[in-house]
Design a protein around this motif. Sequence first.
Motif, short mmCIF file in Angstrom:
data_model
loop_
_atom_site.label_atom_id
_atom_site.label_comp_id
_atom_site.label_asym_id
_atom_site.label_seq_id
_atom_site.Cartn_x
_atom_site.Cartn_y
_atom_site.Cartn_z
N PRO A 126 0.82 -1.23 0.00
CA PRO A 126 0.00 0.00 0.00
C PRO A 126 0.84 1.26 0.00
CG PRO A 126 -0.85 -1.59 1.58
CD PRO A 126 0.44 -2.14 1.09
N VAL A 127 2.04 1.20 0.60
CA VAL A 127 2.93 2.36 0.59
C VAL A 127 3.36 2.69 -0.83
CG1 VAL A 127 5.18 3.23 1.33
CG2 VAL A 127 3.74 1.99 2.95
N ASP A 128 3.70 1.66 -1.62
CA ASP A 128 4.07 1.89 -3.01
C ASP A 128 2.90 2.46 -3.79
OD1 ASP A 128 6.78 1.15 -3.08
OD2 ASP A 128 6.22 -0.97 -3.02
N ALA A 129 1.69 2.03 -3.45
CA ALA A 129 0.51 2.56 -4.13
C ALA A 129 0.37 4.06 -3.90
CB ALA A 129 -0.74 1.82 -3.65
N VAL A 130 0.67 4.51 -2.67
CA VAL A 130 0.64 5.95 -2.39
C VAL A 130 1.74 6.67 -3.16
CG1 VAL A 130 0.89 7.71 -0.58
CG2 VAL A 130 -0.38 5.61 -0.10
N LEU A 131 2.93 6.06 -3.20
CA LEU A 131 4.06 6.68 -3.90
C LEU A 131 3.84 6.76 -5.41
CD1 LEU A 131 6.98 4.94 -1.95
CD2 LEU A 131 6.34 7.34 -1.78
N ASP A 132 2.97 5.90 -5.93
CA ASP A 132 2.68 5.91 -7.36
C ASP A 132 1.78 7.07 -7.76
OD1 ASP A 132 4.23 3.71 -7.95
OD2 ASP A 132 2.59 2.28 -7.65
N LEU A 158 2.65 13.61 2.83
CA LEU A 158 3.29 12.88 3.93
C LEU A 158 2.24 12.21 4.81
CD1 LEU A 158 5.79 12.16 5.65
CD2 LEU A 158 5.49 14.36 6.83
N GLU A 159 1.12 12.91 5.03
CA GLU A 159 0.07 12.37 5.90
C GLU A 159 -0.51 11.08 5.35
OE1 GLU A 159 0.48 15.55 5.12
OE2 GLU A 159 1.14 16.13 7.14
N GLU A 160 -0.63 10.99 4.02
CA GLU A 160 -1.13 9.75 3.42
C GLU A 160 -0.19 8.59 3.72
OE1 GLU A 160 -3.10 10.03 -0.66
OE2 GLU A 160 -1.97 11.94 -0.55
N LEU A 161 1.12 8.85 3.67
CA LEU A 161 2.09 7.81 3.99
C LEU A 161 2.03 7.43 5.48
CD1 LEU A 161 5.17 8.99 1.91
CD2 LEU A 161 3.87 6.89 1.56
N LEU A 162 1.95 8.43 6.34
CA LEU A 162 1.91 8.16 7.78
C LEU A 162 0.66 7.39 8.17
CD1 LEU A 162 3.19 11.55 9.28
CD2 LEU A 162 4.49 9.45 8.88
N ASP A 163 -0.37 7.48 7.36
CA ASP A 163 -1.62 6.79 7.66
C ASP A 163 -1.58 5.32 7.25
OD1 ASP A 163 -4.18 6.82 8.75
OD2 ASP A 163 -5.13 7.14 6.79
N GLU A 164 -0.58 4.94 6.46
CA GLU A 164 -0.47 3.55 6.02
C GLU A 164 0.13 2.69 7.13
OE1 GLU A 164 -1.63 2.02 3.51
OE2 GLU A 164 -2.40 3.79 2.45
N GLU A 165 -0.48 1.55 7.38
CA GLU A 165 -0.04 0.69 8.48
C GLU A 165 1.36 0.11 8.24
OE1 GLU A 165 -1.64 0.37 11.27
OE2 GLU A 165 -3.30 1.61 10.56
N ILE A 184 4.04 1.52 6.85
CA ILE A 184 5.14 2.46 6.58
C ILE A 184 6.40 2.13 7.37
CG2 ILE A 184 4.18 4.12 8.26
CD1 ILE A 184 5.47 6.33 6.55
N ILE A 185 6.26 1.73 8.63
CA ILE A 185 7.45 1.42 9.43
C ILE A 185 8.13 0.17 8.89
CG2 ILE A 185 8.31 0.92 11.74
CD1 ILE A 185 7.23 3.77 11.27
N GLN A 186 7.33 -0.82 8.52
CA GLN A 186 7.90 -2.04 7.94
C GLN A 186 8.66 -1.71 6.65
OE1 GLN A 186 5.02 -5.18 7.44
NE2 GLN A 186 6.20 -6.12 5.78
N GLU A 187 8.11 -0.82 5.84
CA GLU A 187 8.77 -0.44 4.59
C GLU A 187 10.05 0.35 4.86
OE1 GLU A 187 7.97 -1.16 1.27
OE2 GLU A 187 6.71 -2.65 2.26
N CYS A 188 10.04 1.18 5.89
CA CYS A 188 11.27 1.90 6.27
C CYS A 188 12.36 0.92 6.67
CB CYS A 188 10.98 2.87 7.40
SG CYS A 188 10.15 4.39 6.92
N LYS A 219 -1.88 9.27 16.13
CA LYS A 219 -1.21 8.36 15.20
C LYS A 219 0.02 8.99 14.56
CE LYS A 219 -1.97 5.21 11.35
NZ LYS A 219 -2.94 4.63 10.40
N PHE A 220 -0.13 10.20 14.00
CA PHE A 220 0.98 10.80 13.27
C PHE A 220 2.20 11.09 14.16
CE2 PHE A 220 -2.04 12.66 9.80
CZ PHE A 220 -2.26 11.36 9.34
N PRO A 221 2.04 11.60 15.39
CA PRO A 221 3.22 11.79 16.25
C PRO A 221 3.94 10.47 16.54
CG PRO A 221 1.40 13.10 17.06
CD PRO A 221 0.84 12.22 15.99
#
Length: 424
Positions: free
Chosen positions: A13-19, A25-32, A34-38, A77-79
């Motif tokens: 889903p993170v790649d889908a946002v990046l596409d 940034l908020e859309e990325l932070l909302d993806e569950e 994101i930390i795994q992808e980092c 969530k975002f903080p």
Amino acid sequence: MFWKLAALSASSPVDAVLDKENFTLEELLDEEEIIQECKALNSRLINFLRDRAQVEQLLRYVVEEPPVDADSKRAFKFPFVASEVFTCEIDVILRTLVDEEELMNLLFSFLEPDRPHSTSLAGYFGKVVVCLMLRKTVPLMNYVQAHQIVLQQLIDLMGITSIMEVLVRLVGADDHVYPRYMDVMRWLADSNLLEMIIDKLSPTCPPEVQGNAAETLCAIIRNMGSPLAAKLSGPSFVSRILAHALEDFSAKSGLVYALSVCVSLLDPRRSASSLLIHPFRGQHMHEAPIAVNPETIRAMLPRLGDLFMLLDVMSDEKILPTTYGELRPPLGKHRLKIVEFIAVLLKAGNQAAEEELVNSGTIKRVVDLFFEYPYNSALHHHVESIVSTCMESRNDLVIDHLFKECDLVGKILDAERNPLFSGD
């Protein structure tokens, strides 16, 4: 096999946002994920997050309180996710932060006195700073040395445990040794850091501030060999700590925490938080004693008389009901801590301290407390240690005092003849 490989190659889903053409940034932070992808070092994601504007926005989520009307994502969530992005320890993101003084100023603006300091944001701030200490130690320490107000601000907020943990790391009281470690320790020793922390033991400070100040000082003491620990064991600092302990007799918490520091000075193996005690009798009785600086004990001697007077509390009207009767008055944490201090002081084997304990009648009073509070096992642990140390002493004055003036054997026989409970 084809379907298995196809499933493995599915984009996240993170790649889908990046596409998307215009994502935030908020859309990325909302993806569950994101930390795994980092942690998986997703290059497209990291190249976006390393940008200065994104690092700045991540920092704002970490250090700035959300607006009153903010939704739950902005408020909670975002903080959290922003702090987790930093603690993934991605070098290029951390480098963007430490290379820009404005961003470092933004991070440490959290400590400014005229802004709120919620415990949740303090925790996120602490995680980011500790991460920088571990991965970007030299630039972080250079920043702190160039902005010494940071030390004062950390100490002023040390009642928040997350901030206290940052301070403990900063003073080198953990196991992390970094480049220029000794240079930084010497710089801290030359500053007024210790004076500022010791002043937080004052009875005018809240108990949580006193407790965290004591914990920080004990952590410094346990780091034996550091310039800060050597400075703290000096006579002027020992006198200052005891002065705070005896500044206000009604402020029992301040006395307990200040004595915890004194106990650590005499035996660095002990922790400030050990208000009650080790569950096994005699656990520390046969440990090899640690050599104590004679100047440290000499600085304690002038205040011992005032301290030992607090073992007598006949004017205390408090009553503590227990399952085996009422305590009038209860022993209290402060008297227990004084007895622990006496036990550790005796183990140092200092003749002047032994004579002060004998001549002031303190050892006799401690033996009496043993029989006055027959169900207090923590007290008994310390008194047992005191008696054992007296019997092993090479000073005949101490041994004679224990068996004559204290009448230890007679008191034991009286307790045997007159048990508190009958056979029934």
